[in-house]
Design a protein around this motif. Structure first.
Motif, mmCIF file in Angstrom:
data_model
loop_
_atom_site.group_PDB
_atom_site.id
_atom_site.type_symbol
_atom_site.label_atom_id
_atom_site.label_comp_id
_atom_site.label_asym_id
_atom_site.label_seq_id
_atom_site.Cartn_x
_atom_site.Cartn_y
_atom_site.Cartn_z
ATOM 1 N N VAL A 1 2.317 101.869 43.039
ATOM 2 C CA VAL A 1 1.423 102.759 42.410
ATOM 3 C C VAL A 1 0.627 103.568 43.389
ATOM 4 O O VAL A 1 0.238 104.650 42.599
ATOM 5 N N LEU B 1 -5.218 106.539 35.466
ATOM 6 C CA LEU B 1 -3.733 105.792 34.415
ATOM 7 C C LEU B 1 -3.721 105.236 33.741
ATOM 8 O O LEU B 1 -4.096 104.865 33.223
ATOM 9 N N VAL C 1 0.910 107.190 36.940
ATOM 10 C CA VAL C 1 -0.382 107.662 37.502
ATOM 11 C C VAL C 1 -0.799 108.708 36.983
ATOM 12 O O VAL C 1 -0.118 110.399 37.170
ATOM 13 N N ILE D 1 -0.030 98.821 34.740
ATOM 14 C CA ILE D 1 0.203 100.320 34.966
ATOM 15 C C ILE D 1 1.750 101.087 35.154
ATOM 16 O O ILE D 1 2.613 100.696 35.858
ATOM 17 N N ASP E 1 -4.544 96.525 35.998
ATOM 18 C CA ASP E 1 -3.361 95.968 35.431
ATOM 19 C C ASP E 1 -3.164 94.752 34.900
ATOM 20 O O ASP E 1 -3.033 94.322 33.361
ATOM 21 N N PHE F 1 -6.096 98.247 41.440
ATOM 22 C CA PHE F 1 -5.675 98.544 40.628
ATOM 23 C C PHE F 1 -4.946 96.797 39.900
ATOM 24 O O PHE F 1 -4.212 97.137 38.938
#
Length: 298
Positions: A286, A208, A193, A190, A184, A180
């Motif tokens: 996240v 994402l 989801v 992000i 990102d 992630f």
């Protein structure tokens, strides 16, 4: 400040033994002052290997150090890091930084109130090849999507196969933050989801949404007997595609690079960094959103 930072280490498991303890003990800007672990005999063994003191009382260790490096499960790290921040100690945190979003939010608040430095051990972000690729991506622009895969059999054999929290939480919490974080950093924050699914074998697959409209897909698993394990990261858009498969920089060297940044932050009074505790909170959110999404569609 020219003197070395006195660092206490919380944890004496395989990662602490391989990365944290030798990294802190051998870095010119830090000295490994003490070790505390839930198993006193493990703390004593690790401490003696690096000329440090083993502590059975965590509060006693806090009174002797400038900073604390954590190498314990998130459920243990969260409350102990909160206590350290409130005691004015700088923090090196493993990921996830806590066991829940609420606990991570409390930790961020404590760090900000105390005005201490913090860094999260997002290992690949401290590798030169990763920094170079991200810089190239930002210079070029126009990226609309990405795909990331982190697949291994780490829960089947090896030094981390007996880790209860990894078996409980799986790849989402263990390698998810790495994936992630890179997505990102490459595509923008992000923000949602869109889809998440986990199989009975522990394979996570996610879609994402990123700030600015880009989307990415992620596959994560720690229970597939693939040899060698692999982690790759591809970004694509109007200017073609770029893939990061180079992992030439060893984890120990990445940790040394982290310590370079950490020592510089403390000595300069800097309390913000792209991989600080606030980054940890974002990644925790996240993770939480992905788990909720998977549960809602199960």
């Amino acid at each position: 400040m020219d003197e070395q930072l006195r660092v206490g280490l919380v944890g004496a498991g395989p990662w602490a033994e391989m990365i944290h303890a030798p990294g802190i003990a051998n870095h010119p800007g830090t000295t490994l002052t003490g070790v505390w672990a839930r198993r006193p005999e493990a703390a004593a063994s690790l401490a003696s290997s690096h000329g440090a003191e083993a502590f059975e009382d965590y509060g006693a260790m806090l009174s002797t150090v400038d900073a604390v490096a954590f190498c314990v499960p998130p459920g243990v790290q969260g409350p102990m890091a909160l206590e350290a921040a409130r005691a004015g100690k700088h923090l090196i945190l493993e990921k996830p930084i806590a066991s829940s979003v609420e606990e991570a939010e409390a930790l961020v608040a404590a760090v900000e109130e105390a005005g201490v430095a913090s860094l999260v051990v997002l290992t690949r972000r401290y590798a030169p090849e990763t920094k170079e690729m991200l810089a190239q991506l930002h210079r070029t622009g126009g990226w609309t999507g990405a795909d990331s895969r982190w697949i291994s059999g780490a829960l089947l054999s090896g030094p981390f196969s007996d880790s209860p929290w990894r078996h409980d939480k799986g790849a989402l919490d263990d390698v998810g933050p790495h994936a992630f974080d890179l997505l990102d950093a490459a595509l923008g924050e992000i923000t949602d989801v869109l889809a998440a699914n986990v199989t009975g074998t522990g394979l996570w697959q996610l879609i994402l949404q990123h700030e600015g409209g880009a989307t990415s897909t992620v596959s994560l698993c720690l229970s597939l007997p693939v040899q060698p394990p692999f982690a790759d990261f591809t970004v694509f858009g109007e200017n073609g595609h770029r893939t990061l498969t180079n992992r030439d920089t060893p984890a120990a060297e990445c940790f040394t690079n982290l310590l370079d940044d950490f020592v510089a932050m403390v000595h300069s009074g800097t309390v913000t960094h792209e991989c600080d505790v606030r980054r940890g909170l974002h990644l925790q959110r996240v993770i939480d959103q992905a788990r909720r999404k998977a549960e809602s569609t199960a």
